[in-house]
Design a protein around this motif. Structure first.
Motif, PDB file in Angstrom:
ATOM      1  N   ALA A  81     -10.788  18.306   5.615  1.00 43.53           N
ATOM      2  CA  ALA A  81     -11.349  17.437   4.807  1.00 43.53           C
ATOM      3  C   ALA A  81     -10.825  17.504   3.432  1.00 43.53           C
ATOM      4  O   ALA A  81     -11.219  16.414   2.707  1.00 43.53           O
ATOM      5  CB  ALA A  81     -12.980  18.078   4.799  1.00 43.53           C
ATOM      6  N   MET A  82     -10.247  18.177   2.860  1.00 44.02           N
ATOM      7  CA  MET A  82     -10.131  18.337   1.262  1.00 44.02           C
ATOM      8  C   MET A  82      -8.563  18.374   1.177  1.00 44.02           C
ATOM      9  O   MET A  82      -7.743  19.016   1.796  1.00 44.02           O
ATOM     10  CB  MET A  82     -10.763  19.532   0.534  1.00 44.02           C
ATOM     11  CG  MET A  82     -10.098  19.551  -0.762  1.00 44.02           C
ATOM     12  SD  MET A  82     -10.853  21.084  -1.691  1.00 44.02           S
ATOM     13  CE  MET A  82     -12.643  20.807  -1.470  1.00 44.02           C
ATOM     14  N   SER A  83      -7.978  17.539   0.276  1.00 40.64           N
ATOM     15  CA  SER A  83      -6.586  17.557  -0.224  1.00 40.64           C
ATOM     16  C   SER A  83      -6.484  18.597  -1.001  1.00 40.64           C
ATOM     17  O   SER A  83      -7.180  18.824  -1.974  1.00 40.64           O
ATOM     18  CB  SER A  83      -6.296  16.312  -0.853  1.00 40.64           C
ATOM     19  OG  SER A  83      -5.034  16.216  -1.507  1.00 40.64           O
ATOM     20  N   PHE A  84      -5.119  19.346  -0.690  1.00 41.43           N
ATOM     21  CA  PHE A  84      -4.811  20.608  -1.410  1.00 41.43           C
ATOM     22  C   PHE A  84      -4.544  20.107  -3.051  1.00 41.43           C
ATOM     23  O   PHE A  84      -4.612  21.015  -3.999  1.00 41.43           O
ATOM     24  CB  PHE A  84      -3.796  21.152  -1.078  1.00 41.43           C
ATOM     25  CG  PHE A  84      -3.315  22.480  -1.795  1.00 41.43           C
ATOM     26  CD1 PHE A  84      -4.157  23.594  -1.687  1.00 41.43           C
ATOM     27  CD2 PHE A  84      -2.272  22.699  -2.485  1.00 41.43           C
ATOM     28  CE1 PHE A  84      -3.871  24.879  -2.272  1.00 41.43           C
ATOM     29  CE2 PHE A  84      -1.964  23.760  -2.925  1.00 41.43           C
ATOM     30  CZ  PHE A  84      -2.772  24.913  -3.025  1.00 41.43           C
ATOM     31  N   GLY A  85      -4.299  18.936  -3.262  1.00 42.18           N
ATOM     32  CA  GLY A  85      -3.938  18.339  -4.538  1.00 42.18           C
ATOM     33  C   GLY A  85      -5.418  18.595  -5.254  1.00 42.18           C
ATOM     34  O   GLY A  85      -5.162  18.679  -6.648  1.00 42.18           O
ATOM     35  N   PHE A  86      -6.389  18.190  -4.814  1.00 45.29           N
ATOM     36  CA  PHE A  86      -7.660  18.381  -5.592  1.00 45.29           C
ATOM     37  C   PHE A  86      -7.827  19.402  -6.280  1.00 45.29           C
ATOM     38  O   PHE A  86      -8.386  19.618  -7.484  1.00 45.29           O
ATOM     39  CB  PHE A  86      -8.868  17.639  -4.500  1.00 45.29           C
ATOM     40  CG  PHE A  86     -10.240  17.845  -5.302  1.00 45.29           C
ATOM     41  CD1 PHE A  86     -10.506  16.868  -6.401  1.00 45.29           C
ATOM     42  CD2 PHE A  86     -11.298  18.715  -5.057  1.00 45.29           C
ATOM     43  CE1 PHE A  86     -11.644  16.812  -6.962  1.00 45.29           C
ATOM     44  CE2 PHE A  86     -12.436  18.656  -5.476  1.00 45.29           C
ATOM     45  CZ  PHE A  86     -12.650  17.627  -6.513  1.00 45.29           C
ATOM     46  N   PRO A  87      -7.994  20.670  -5.561  1.00 46.31           N
ATOM     47  CA  PRO A  87      -8.308  21.785  -6.669  1.00 46.31           C
ATOM     48  C   PRO A  87      -6.934  22.035  -7.499  1.00 46.31           C
ATOM     49  O   PRO A  87      -7.370  23.052  -8.402  1.00 46.31           O
ATOM     50  CB  PRO A  87      -8.513  22.940  -5.544  1.00 46.31           C
ATOM     51  CG  PRO A  87      -8.092  22.234  -4.094  1.00 46.31           C
ATOM     52  CD  PRO A  87      -8.083  20.921  -4.259  1.00 46.31           C
ATOM     53  N   LEU A  88      -5.862  21.971  -7.106  1.00 42.46           N
ATOM     54  CA  LEU A  88      -4.796  22.503  -7.682  1.00 42.46           C
ATOM     55  C   LEU A  88      -4.552  21.653  -9.118  1.00 42.46           C
ATOM     56  O   LEU A  88      -4.486  22.284 -10.053  1.00 42.46           O
ATOM     57  CB  LEU A  88      -3.574  22.046  -6.969  1.00 42.46           C
ATOM     58  CG  LEU A  88      -2.085  22.572  -7.470  1.00 42.46           C
ATOM     59  CD1 LEU A  88      -2.235  24.181  -7.449  1.00 42.46           C
ATOM     60  CD2 LEU A  88      -1.011  22.012  -6.712  1.00 42.46           C
ATOM     61  N   PHE A  89      -4.861  20.355  -9.051  1.00 41.68           N
ATOM     62  CA  PHE A  89      -4.945  19.623 -10.407  1.00 41.68           C
ATOM     63  C   PHE A  89      -6.163  20.047 -11.291  1.00 41.68           C
ATOM     64  O   PHE A  89      -6.133  20.049 -12.376  1.00 41.68           O
ATOM     65  CB  PHE A  89      -4.920  18.203 -10.149  1.00 41.68           C
ATOM     66  CG  PHE A  89      -3.571  17.493  -9.961  1.00 41.68           C
ATOM     67  CD1 PHE A  89      -2.878  17.353 -10.723  1.00 41.68           C
ATOM     68  CD2 PHE A  89      -3.424  16.780  -8.542  1.00 41.68           C
ATOM     69  CE1 PHE A  89      -1.432  16.992 -10.440  1.00 41.68           C
ATOM     70  CE2 PHE A  89      -2.135  16.419  -8.097  1.00 41.68           C
ATOM     71  CZ  PHE A  89      -1.018  16.470  -9.133  1.00 41.68           C
ATOM     72  N   LEU A  90      -7.201  20.385 -10.580  1.00 42.09           N
ATOM     73  CA  LEU A  90      -8.685  20.957 -11.498  1.00 42.09           C
ATOM     74  C   LEU A  90      -8.254  22.101 -11.982  1.00 42.09           C
ATOM     75  O   LEU A  90      -8.624  22.437 -13.449  1.00 42.09           O
ATOM     76  CB  LEU A  90      -9.838  21.076 -10.344  1.00 42.09           C
ATOM     77  CG  LEU A  90     -10.529  19.880 -10.039  1.00 42.09           C
ATOM     78  CD1 LEU A  90     -11.774  20.377  -9.160  1.00 42.09           C
ATOM     79  CD2 LEU A  90     -11.244  18.970 -11.232  1.00 42.09           C
ATOM     80  N   PHE A  91      -7.508  23.104 -11.297  1.00 47.11           N
ATOM     81  CA  PHE A  91      -7.065  24.436 -11.906  1.00 47.11           C
ATOM     82  C   PHE A  91      -6.205  24.207 -13.297  1.00 47.11           C
ATOM     83  O   PHE A  91      -6.262  24.723 -14.137  1.00 47.11           O
ATOM     84  CB  PHE A  91      -6.345  25.253 -10.889  1.00 47.11           C
ATOM     85  CG  PHE A  91      -5.795  26.532 -11.382  1.00 47.11           C
ATOM     86  CD1 PHE A  91      -6.464  27.342 -11.533  1.00 47.11           C
ATOM     87  CD2 PHE A  91      -4.432  26.458 -11.635  1.00 47.11           C
ATOM     88  CE1 PHE A  91      -5.834  28.835 -12.357  1.00 47.11           C
ATOM     89  CE2 PHE A  91      -3.887  27.651 -11.866  1.00 47.11           C
ATOM     90  CZ  PHE A  91      -4.530  28.819 -12.460  1.00 47.11           C
ATOM     91  N   SER A  92      -5.089  23.165 -12.658  1.00 52.58           N
ATOM     92  CA  SER A  92      -4.120  22.762 -13.904  1.00 52.58           C
ATOM     93  C   SER A  92      -4.996  22.236 -15.315  1.00 52.58           C
ATOM     94  O   SER A  92      -4.556  22.638 -16.159  1.00 52.58           O
ATOM     95  CB  SER A  92      -3.189  21.891 -13.295  1.00 52.58           C
ATOM     96  OG  SER A  92      -2.643  22.419 -12.093  1.00 52.58           O
TER      97      SER A  92
END
Length: 308
Positions: A81-92
């Motif tokens: 359901a979720m793209s890994f890029g979503f939480p990764l960019f949020l963290f960055s």
């Protein structure tokens, strides 16, 4: 997600709020609780509502990722359901915002809030990795559960200690005048954080479009983020009528955070549209899955009865 509420605040603001001789507050007509918590002199209704709306914005951001954490725990299919890029960019973005807050000498409450944002980002990333490994392996690994538990425990302890360490260090640095280069580096981190926040939405938008579905993601994450970004922009704009200085300079100092907040707000409208459009697709698939097992046995029973 995270933002700097007072990016123009310098190290000598707190010192200017009290008289060096009498030790009494110079802000005689200010709001006491805002003066005590934020060390900011608020003497008119515009500034008061700016602070209140800013607190609402911070509260929305603090709660935004929790519905998605619960949704991921409930369905256990995060990677679908979720793209890994979503939480990764949020963290960055949150990490860049934390560095910017430290370099521009932000308030302790802002630093604590950003650290909490980073904690929820790590929680989302940990959930994603955990369920991805778990769903790929045929056997449920007890070792994997213990490793994830250990990772979450260490992260929690580290993030509980980190705000105290940063604020103490920040206070000691504030006794000296902050150099222009450090402030410029802090604002550069603000622009970098805005780029990361904007980039976080595109992988998820593409993922939803590719699947033609938003099933498995919580809309409350995006709804609360929209409320947080909208109220942040409003908290900055509502104070403009009360400014005595240059309004252009004020907007320029907030520009990095405004670009990130209002830009993400527009992209979250696109995500909302996807939730509306793809909702029918999800409901249609769910109805099929529910109906087929119930109908087929009934049809078989009718055929068997007709043969007698």
């Amino acid at each position: 997600m995270a933002h700097a509420r007072f990016p123009e605040r310098t190290a000598d603001v707190a010192a200017n709020l009290t008289s060096p001789v009498l030790g009494r507050p110079l802000c005689a007509n200010g709001t006491p609780w805002i003066l005590y918590i934020f060390e900011e002199c608020v003497e008119n209704v515009w500034e008061y509502w700016s602070v209140v709306i800013g607190l609402i914005s911070m509260f929305c951001f603090l709660l935004s990722t929790l519905p998605q954490v619960y949704e991921a725990y409930r369905n256990g299919k995060v990677e679908e359901a979720m793209s890994f890029g979503f939480p990764l960019f949020l963290f960055s973005g949150d990490l860049s915002s934390l560095i910017g807050c430290v370099l521009t000498s932000q308030l302790p409450i802002q630093i604590v809030a950003v650290v909490f944002y980073i904690f929820t980002d790590l929680l989302l990333i940990s959930q994603f990795i955990y369920y991805k490994i778990k769903n790929r392996s045929s056997k449920k690994s007890t070792m994997l559960k213990w490793l994830c538990f250990l990772w979450c425990s260490i992260s929690t302890v580290a993030l509980l200690i980190l705000p105290k360490f940063i604020t103490d260090n920040n206070t000691s640095v504030n006794t000296q005048s902050t150099s222009n280069s450090l402030e410029l580096s802090g604002y550069a981190c603000g622009y970098l954080a805005s780029i990361f926040y904007l980039s976080s939405r595109f992988p998820q938008i593409y993922k939803n479009f590719k699947r033609q579905s938003t099933e498995g993601t919580s809309y409350m994450l995006f709804a609360l983020a929209m409320m947080g970004n909208g109220t942040y922009g409003l908290s900055v704009m509502v104070v403009l009528p009360a400014l005595t200085g240059s309004k252009q300079t004020f907007i320029l100092k907030h520009l990095a955070w405004l670009i990130g907040s209002l830009g993400v707000l527009v992209l979250d409208v696109v995500v909302t549209t996807q939730f509306i459009i793809y909702r029918k697709n999800c409901s249609g698939k769910t109805i099929k899955k529910l109906k087929v097992p119930e109908v087929e046995p009934l049809l078989c029973e009718e055929e068997e009865l007709s043969t007698f």
